[in-house]
Design an enzyme around this catalytic site. Structure first.
Site, PDB file in Angstrom:
ATOM      1  N   THR A 123       7.703  -4.146  -3.092  1.00 43.40           N
ATOM      2  CA  THR A 123       7.179  -3.028  -2.294  1.00 43.40           C
ATOM      3  C   THR A 123       6.979  -3.497  -0.864  1.00 43.40           C
ATOM      4  O   THR A 123       6.131  -4.341  -0.594  1.00 43.40           O
ATOM      5  CB  THR A 123       5.841  -2.552  -2.892  1.00 43.40           C
ATOM      6  OG1 THR A 123       6.086  -2.182  -4.251  1.00 43.40           O
ATOM      7  CG2 THR A 123       5.283  -1.369  -2.135  1.00 43.40           C
ATOM      8  N   PHE A 155       9.203   1.427 -10.137  1.00 48.84           N
ATOM      9  CA  PHE A 155       8.064   2.281 -10.504  1.00 48.84           C
ATOM     10  C   PHE A 155       7.447   1.876 -11.839  1.00 48.84           C
ATOM     11  O   PHE A 155       6.675   2.630 -12.412  1.00 48.84           O
ATOM     12  CB  PHE A 155       8.490   3.748 -10.541  1.00 48.84           C
ATOM     13  CG  PHE A 155       9.019   4.236  -9.217  1.00 48.84           C
ATOM     14  CD1 PHE A 155       8.140   4.509  -8.176  1.00 48.84           C
ATOM     15  CD2 PHE A 155      10.375   4.377  -8.997  1.00 48.84           C
ATOM     16  CE1 PHE A 155       8.615   4.936  -6.939  1.00 48.84           C
ATOM     17  CE2 PHE A 155      10.858   4.801  -7.767  1.00 48.84           C
ATOM     18  CZ  PHE A 155       9.976   5.076  -6.734  1.00 48.84           C
ATOM     19  N   PHE A 252      -3.172  10.602 -15.136  1.00 45.69           N
ATOM     20  CA  PHE A 252      -3.906  10.034 -14.003  1.00 45.69           C
ATOM     21  C   PHE A 252      -5.084  10.917 -13.582  1.00 45.69           C
ATOM     22  O   PHE A 252      -5.430  11.001 -12.413  1.00 45.69           O
ATOM     23  CB  PHE A 252      -2.963   9.720 -12.830  1.00 45.69           C
ATOM     24  CG  PHE A 252      -2.248   8.416 -13.072  1.00 45.69           C
ATOM     25  CD1 PHE A 252      -1.294   8.325 -14.065  1.00 45.69           C
ATOM     26  CD2 PHE A 252      -2.579   7.272 -12.364  1.00 45.69           C
ATOM     27  CE1 PHE A 252      -0.675   7.118 -14.349  1.00 45.69           C
ATOM     28  CE2 PHE A 252      -1.961   6.066 -12.642  1.00 45.69           C
ATOM     29  CZ  PHE A 252      -1.009   5.995 -13.633  1.00 45.69           C
ATOM     30  N   LEU A 253      -5.674  11.548 -14.561  1.00 40.22           N
ATOM     31  CA  LEU A 253      -6.900  12.319 -14.299  1.00 40.22           C
ATOM     32  C   LEU A 253      -8.048  11.765 -15.135  1.00 40.22           C
ATOM     33  O   LEU A 253      -8.952  12.494 -15.498  1.00 40.22           O
ATOM     34  CB  LEU A 253      -6.684  13.796 -14.636  1.00 40.22           C
ATOM     35  CG  LEU A 253      -5.947  14.643 -13.591  1.00 40.22           C
ATOM     36  CD1 LEU A 253      -5.887  16.103 -14.033  1.00 40.22           C
ATOM     37  CD2 LEU A 253      -6.625  14.556 -12.216  1.00 40.22           C
ATOM     38  N   GLY A 260      -7.702  -0.307  -9.964  1.00 44.05           N
ATOM     39  CA  GLY A 260      -7.567  -1.689  -9.512  1.00 44.05           C
ATOM     40  C   GLY A 260      -6.132  -2.137  -9.700  1.00 44.05           C
ATOM     41  O   GLY A 260      -5.214  -1.317  -9.736  1.00 44.05           O
ATOM     42  N   CYS A 263      -1.330  -3.298  -7.429  1.00 42.11           N
ATOM     43  CA  CYS A 263      -0.498  -2.325  -6.701  1.00 42.11           C
ATOM     44  C   CYS A 263      -1.302  -1.300  -5.925  1.00 42.11           C
ATOM     45  O   CYS A 263      -1.187  -1.225  -4.704  1.00 42.11           O
ATOM     46  CB  CYS A 263       0.436  -1.627  -7.682  1.00 42.11           C
ATOM     47  SG  CYS A 263       1.449  -2.773  -8.597  1.00 42.11           S
ATOM     48  N   LYS A 324      -6.443  -2.891 -16.417  1.00 42.20           N
ATOM     49  CA  LYS A 324      -6.208  -1.707 -17.254  1.00 42.20           C
ATOM     50  C   LYS A 324      -5.777  -2.213 -18.620  1.00 42.20           C
ATOM     51  O   LYS A 324      -5.585  -3.419 -18.803  1.00 42.20           O
ATOM     52  CB  LYS A 324      -5.138  -0.803 -16.648  1.00 42.20           C
ATOM     53  CG  LYS A 324      -3.761  -1.441 -16.615  1.00 42.20           C
ATOM     54  CD  LYS A 324      -2.703  -0.429 -16.247  1.00 42.20           C
ATOM     55  CE  LYS A 324      -1.335  -1.002 -16.551  1.00 42.20           C
ATOM     56  NZ  LYS A 324      -0.261  -0.095 -16.235  1.00 42.20           N
ATOM     57  N   ARG A 331      -5.895  -9.155 -11.669  1.00 41.74           N
ATOM     58  CA  ARG A 331      -5.902  -9.075 -10.202  1.00 41.74           C
ATOM     59  C   ARG A 331      -6.547  -7.764  -9.747  1.00 41.74           C
ATOM     60  O   ARG A 331      -6.202  -6.707 -10.235  1.00 41.74           O
ATOM     61  CB  ARG A 331      -4.472  -9.175  -9.649  1.00 41.74           C
ATOM     62  CG  ARG A 331      -3.926 -10.597  -9.710  1.00 41.74           C
ATOM     63  CD  ARG A 331      -2.485 -10.636  -9.291  1.00 41.74           C
ATOM     64  NE  ARG A 331      -1.616  -9.954 -10.247  1.00 41.74           N
ATOM     65  CZ  ARG A 331      -0.324  -9.721 -10.040  1.00 41.74           C
ATOM     66  NH1 ARG A 331       0.241 -10.095  -8.914  1.00 41.74           N
ATOM     67  NH2 ARG A 331       0.401  -9.114 -10.949  1.00 41.74           N
TER      68      ARG A 331
HETATM   69  C1  UGA Z   1       1.196   1.381 -10.712  1.00 40.97           C
HETATM   70  C2  UGA Z   1       2.065   2.637 -10.843  1.00 40.97           C
HETATM   71  O1  UGA Z   1       1.546   3.479 -11.885  1.00 40.97           O
HETATM   72  C3  UGA Z   1       3.509   2.290 -11.137  1.00 40.97           C
HETATM   73  O2  UGA Z   1       4.315   3.463 -11.155  1.00 40.97           O
HETATM   74  C4  UGA Z   1       4.005   1.325 -10.034  1.00 40.97           C
HETATM   75  O3  UGA Z   1       5.345   0.909 -10.272  1.00 40.97           O
HETATM   76  C5  UGA Z   1       3.115   0.104 -10.007  1.00 40.97           C
HETATM   77  O4  UGA Z   1       1.762   0.513  -9.723  1.00 40.97           O
HETATM   78  C6  UGA Z   1       3.611  -0.807  -8.903  1.00 40.97           C
HETATM   79  O5  UGA Z   1       3.500  -0.433  -7.727  1.00 40.97           O
HETATM   80  O6  UGA Z   1       4.212  -1.844  -9.207  1.00 40.97           O
HETATM   81  P1  UGA Z   1       0.061  -0.304 -12.460  1.00 40.97           P
HETATM   82  O7  UGA Z   1      -0.639  -0.887 -11.271  1.00 40.97           O
HETATM   83  O8  UGA Z   1       0.717  -1.206 -13.434  1.00 40.97           O
HETATM   84  O9  UGA Z   1       1.187   0.737 -11.991  1.00 40.97           O
HETATM   85  O10 UGA Z   1      -1.044   0.496 -13.289  1.00 40.97           O
HETATM   86  P2  UGA Z   1      -1.488   2.000 -13.482  1.00 40.97           P
HETATM   87  O11 UGA Z   1      -1.248   2.390 -14.881  1.00 40.97           O
HETATM   88  O12 UGA Z   1      -0.913   2.878 -12.455  1.00 40.97           O
HETATM   89  O13 UGA Z   1      -3.071   1.871 -13.258  1.00 40.97           O
HETATM   90  C7  UGA Z   1      -3.608   1.476 -12.001  1.00 40.97           C
HETATM   91  C8  UGA Z   1      -5.111   1.539 -12.015  1.00 40.97           C
HETATM   92  O14 UGA Z   1      -5.577   2.886 -12.066  1.00 40.97           O
HETATM   93  C9  UGA Z   1      -5.779   0.845 -13.203  1.00 40.97           C
HETATM   94  O15 UGA Z   1      -6.896   0.123 -12.754  1.00 40.97           O
HETATM   95  C10 UGA Z   1      -6.203   1.969 -14.114  1.00 40.97           C
HETATM   96  O16 UGA Z   1      -7.330   1.645 -14.888  1.00 40.97           O
HETATM   97  C11 UGA Z   1      -6.540   3.046 -13.088  1.00 40.97           C
HETATM   98  N1  UGA Z   1      -6.440   4.431 -13.625  1.00 40.97           N
HETATM   99  C12 UGA Z   1      -5.239   4.927 -14.002  1.00 40.97           C
HETATM  100  C13 UGA Z   1      -7.574   5.229 -13.673  1.00 40.97           C
HETATM  101  O17 UGA Z   1      -8.696   4.808 -13.301  1.00 40.97           O
HETATM  102  N2  UGA Z   1      -7.464   6.524 -14.138  1.00 40.97           N
HETATM  103  C14 UGA Z   1      -6.266   7.034 -14.527  1.00 40.97           C
HETATM  104  O18 UGA Z   1      -6.230   8.221 -14.925  1.00 40.97           O
HETATM  105  C15 UGA Z   1      -5.126   6.219 -14.471  1.00 40.97           C
END
Ligand code: UGA
Length: 443
Positions: A123, A155, A252-253, A260, A263, A324, A331
């Site tokens: 990125t 992604f 994502f709601l 955290g 990314c 997560k 991280r």
């Molecule tokens: C995120 C994106 O979802 C990917 O599409 C992207 O490719 C990736 O970053 C990247 O840039 O490489 P990731 O960081 O693995 O993926 O994790 P997510 O599933 O997106 O979760 C990110 C954070 O949001 C976590 O801390 C999770 O607990 C939090 N989260 C997620 C919430 O608090 N609520 C939600 O409804 C969803």
């Protein structure tokens, strides 16, 4: 196709293994010899479901190898993917040193009469492709080489990355070269996903825009959870009612203690900085970042409201430290940040995470923390149990029995995994995020 991947982090290793699985011939380069040896011996540097099996399979089929030898790796690839890390520097901007040194090495080791397509998957901020081009030329020196640059943002999500790589909602490829676009289109024909072909700047921006939008969605529902707590509404019901509108969508709601990981925090901040550099104040993003911090602080404040600011006589059980579920990655984990605050105020912590204990130990050390082998042990003689990562297994524990082992039946559920009414029935003082029936009724 002959493919070279530079960098064996999440993106590089998973992409390399998946491309090999599609039938291509992949060489993965990393400068870390131990990591490379381990990968070739089937020992993965990260925990990712299905990765070890896949790497073993494609290595056995002789379509995948890891190496530290830059020359042979660069000579090998018709397509060279740059997948190195772009950590935030102290000012919050993406640090592109690894991207540029990889670019220079590509220039240095590309043979004179060869043509390469150099693709950034890392990125990188809008405009980086121009600098990648320059650094390839610097590396090439006086030698004349033929190459095009392209951007192909990734992604995939940690924890489900192999599935994601095979089932992406879309592929984005950006380049100013028709030839590069068509080579990449050929590669991704393997998937049924739509391919967005665009210019380099747009491709680079899509990645930041997508991650920032998702982070905005999370901060939005977290802000709504605050209104819920003040009005007696329930954030789960609100999210359900909102999410069924297909224009909004239910993913994502999930309200919680904030986003955290490696990314979202980095990318939202970097997009905010990029906009400032172009003299635009992207105020919405400032709000997204502020809301994310406030959400964590607000959760911790609930603990202080209950116990006061000195937690030194208290034993807290903690379920989850990964950023997560489905990953060992800690991280920028909000769970780790919360643990630090609780421990800082004197609490004794017993921590369990299904995958992230080793990384947690590296981050947190041993002071006032015991690392447990199971969820169950965390409840023993605890004054309070905290759920900080959304591992589904934490939702399905036998709470009826487990809470009986506690000193007092108090649960802080930072991920809204449990049903407040069920907890009430078990005699638990339950604190969630934006839930009706929350024990904290200070509003
Ligand atoms: C995120 C994106 O979802 C990917 O599409 C992207 O490719 C990736 O970053 C990247 O840039 O490489 P990731 O960081 O693995 O993926 O994790 P997510 O599933 O997106 O979760 C990110 C954070 O949001 C976590 O801390 C999770 O607990 C939090 N989260 C997620 C919430 O608090 N609520 C939600 O409804 C969803």
């Amino acid at each position: 196709m002959k493919i070279t991947i530079i960098g064996t982090g999440y993106v590089g290793l998973v992409s390399g293994a998946v491309f090999a699985d599609w039938g291509h011939n992949v060489v993965c380069l990393d400068v870390d010899k131990k990591k490379v040896d381990n990968i070739n011996n089937g020992i993965m540097p990260i925990y990712e479901e299905g990765l070890e099996e896949l790497v073993k399979k494609v290595s056995g089929e002789k379509r995948f190898i890891a190496t530290t030898d830059y020359r042979s790796a660069v000579e090998h690839g018709e397509l060279i993917f740059i997948c190195v890390g772009t950590p935030s520097n102290q000012a919050g901007a993406a640090n592109l040193d690894y991207v540029f040194s990889a670019s220079e090495s590509i220039g240095k080791y590309t043979p004179e009469d060869d043509y390469k397509v150099v693709i950034t998957k890392s990125t990188v901020p809008v405009g980086t492709h121009n600098k990648v081009r320059e650094h390839i030329k610097i590396g090439a020196g006086d030698k004349k080489i033929k190459f095009d640059v392209a951007s192909n943002p990734e992604f995939l999500r940690e924890g489900t990355s192999i599935y994601d790589a095979n089932n992406t909602d879309r592929v984005v490829i950006g380049s100013d070269s028709e030839k590069a676009l068509s080579v990449l289109e050929d590669l991704y024909k393997h998937l049924d996903s739509p391919i967005v072909k665009t210019d380099l700047a747009s491709a680079e921006l899509i990645k930041y825009a997508a991650n920032s939008f998702l982070a905005t969605k999370i901060s939005f529902i977290n802000e709504i959870s605050q209104i819920c707590e003040r009005t007696g509404a329930d954030v789960k019901s609100v999210a359900l009612g909102m999410g069924l509108d297909q224009r909004i969508g239910s993913r994502f709601l999930n309200a919680g203690i904030g986003y955290g990981g490696s990314c979202f925090p980095k990318d939202v901040e970097a997009l905010y900085r990029t906009s400032s550099e172009y003299f635009y104040d992207f105020r919405l993003l400032r709000g997204v970042m502020d809301a994310n911090e406030r959400q964590r602080d607000y959760f911790v404040d609930k603990v202080f409201r209950k116990y006061g600011s000195n937690l030194s006589e208290l034993n807290f059980g903690v379920l989850g430290s990964a950023f997560k579920n489905g990953t060992d990655d800690t991280r920028k984990s909000v769970a780790i940040a919360v643990i630090r605050v609780l421990r800082g105020a004197g609490a004794n912590i017993k921590l369990y995470d299904p995958a992230a204990l080793e990384n947690s130990k590296k981050e947190l050390g041993d002071d006032n923390i015991e690392y447990m082998n199971s969820s169950e042990e965390v409840f023993d003689k605890s004054d309070s149990v905290f759920i900080l990562t959304e591992w589904p297994e934490f939702a399905n524990l036998d709470y009826k029995d487990l809470v009986e082992k506690m000193n007092s039946k108090v649960i802080f559920d930072g991920r809204n995994l449990l049903d407040p009414l069920e907890m009430k029935k078990l005699g638990v003082e339950y604190y969630g995020v934006g839930r009706k029936e929350d024990a904290d009724d200070t509003h």
